[in-house]
Write an enzyme that holds these catalytic residues in place. Sequence first.
Site, PDB file in Angstrom:
ATOM      1  N   SER A 232     -35.569 -19.829 -32.280  1.00  0.00           N
ATOM      2  CA  SER A 232     -34.418 -20.768 -32.383  1.00  0.00           C
ATOM      3  C   SER A 232     -34.831 -21.954 -32.956  1.00  0.00           C
ATOM      4  CB  SER A 232     -33.630 -20.705 -31.120  1.00  0.00           C
ATOM      5  OG  SER A 232     -33.038 -21.874 -30.957  1.00  0.00           O
ATOM      6  N   LYS A 233     -34.502 -22.861 -33.534  1.00  0.00           N
ATOM      7  CA  LYS A 233     -34.903 -24.032 -34.077  1.00  0.00           C
ATOM      8  C   LYS A 233     -34.574 -25.168 -32.905  1.00  0.00           C
ATOM      9  CE  LYS A 233     -30.471 -25.582 -36.264  1.00  0.00           C
ATOM     10  NZ  LYS A 233     -29.917 -26.049 -37.360  1.00  0.00           N
TER      11      LYS A 233
END
Length: 458
Positions: A232-233
């Site tokens: 996940s960014k």
Amino acid sequence: MTRVRFAPSPTGMFHVGGARSALFNWAVAEQSGGTFVLRIEDTDAARNRPEWTEGIISALAWIGINGDSPHFEGPYFQSAYEQQHREAAAKLLKDGKAYHCTCTRDDVKARTGSEHQGYDGHCRDRGLTEGAVRFRTPDEGVTVVNDKVRGRVEFPNSAMEDFVIVRGDGSPLFILANVVDDMEMRIDHVIRAEEHLSNTPKQQLLWRALGAEPPVWSHVPVIVNEKRQKLSKRRDKVALESYRDEGYLAEAMVNYLMLLGWGPGDDREIMPWAEMMPLFRLEDVNQAPAFFDEKKLRAFNGEYIRALPREVFIARCEPWLDPSWDRSVFARVAELVQTRVAVLSEVTANVDFLFLDEPVFDQASWDKGMKAGAAGILAGYAERLETVSWDPESLKTALEEVGLAHGLKLGKAQAPVRVAITGRTVGLPLFESIEVLGRERSLDRVRAALTRLPEATS
């Protein structure tokens, strides 16, 4: 010839998972003599920034996917095909395969008594001429997706609601636009992340409703972190650009990403693209999630750095060298640096002491190197530096003799000298560093460190 497409949305960063999917597409295009089509999904106005699109193109070019190859086509932009999207929706309406609907989510909830139940088909036969447009899905049977990675996947039609393909304001949704674009661009193979698998039966129905045979589907495994959570960014380091800017080599990144979910079938891992590409087969891609291990990536990168020819390594280091630094001095220590760094951004900290007027001391290094007795070592070595032959072996022998006089082996004796010369407790080989720094500057540093020691002035 195979036509594959890579269709990212501009998001301000280029995800390593997207890079892996792009490389899988690129491998299929190259080995088949086909075409890699780059299409930018730019219909979301909030994400439609030119610099973000340029970021995608730049990131792809860094890993070797660009217009220099005859296998590359694009970029195309989804927004340029809006008229075709609308025409496709009109055709589906005309053929009775779609219908207008004015129901809101609250309307459906009121009729079904549940906020979780899908659309109930209320407007199917009302003959409306306005509102959103829904595609009419089959009531019975299954939609079968034959996936090169996942095999035969069946989706019960009864579990698929009549889904919206055009909003109430007349703008087509992505699911329709994506299919129409692929048809317009003659895409015959779609390779993408498994998170899109749930949309595939809907898209397959749209392909056939529009009178075309759907492409070959391939859904590759998601990439996870060390806790086996999807990357996940918001939580993980996922931007390809950040690795590029940190000094990872493109060829190492390509090698590593290709092995996320796939392997060549032997024990080799370090493989150039030219060797991996012909061996790649979608049927060999693993269905299990792929672990993105940055430690392993660093190890890969270190291997690639060490394999560079000396002059190529020097050229690759250029972005991390201060413009004022003498390049001939750096060239003298380049081979020493090359064996010690895992990423190119580490080069600076290894060599900056050679170009500064005085080393930068951090307190932890000073405290560790300047133990009791350090003054005696520094004083004795300063005396020897005035007359010793200026080569690494002589410099080493001189310090060994000074250490012996103080009852210390070389490992202990060189600790205060290293800190005095470089400002750090670890780094390049000490005596080669002293040789390059020169007699006068080395003497100045040893004497300056000596004056800072209380035991030397008490």
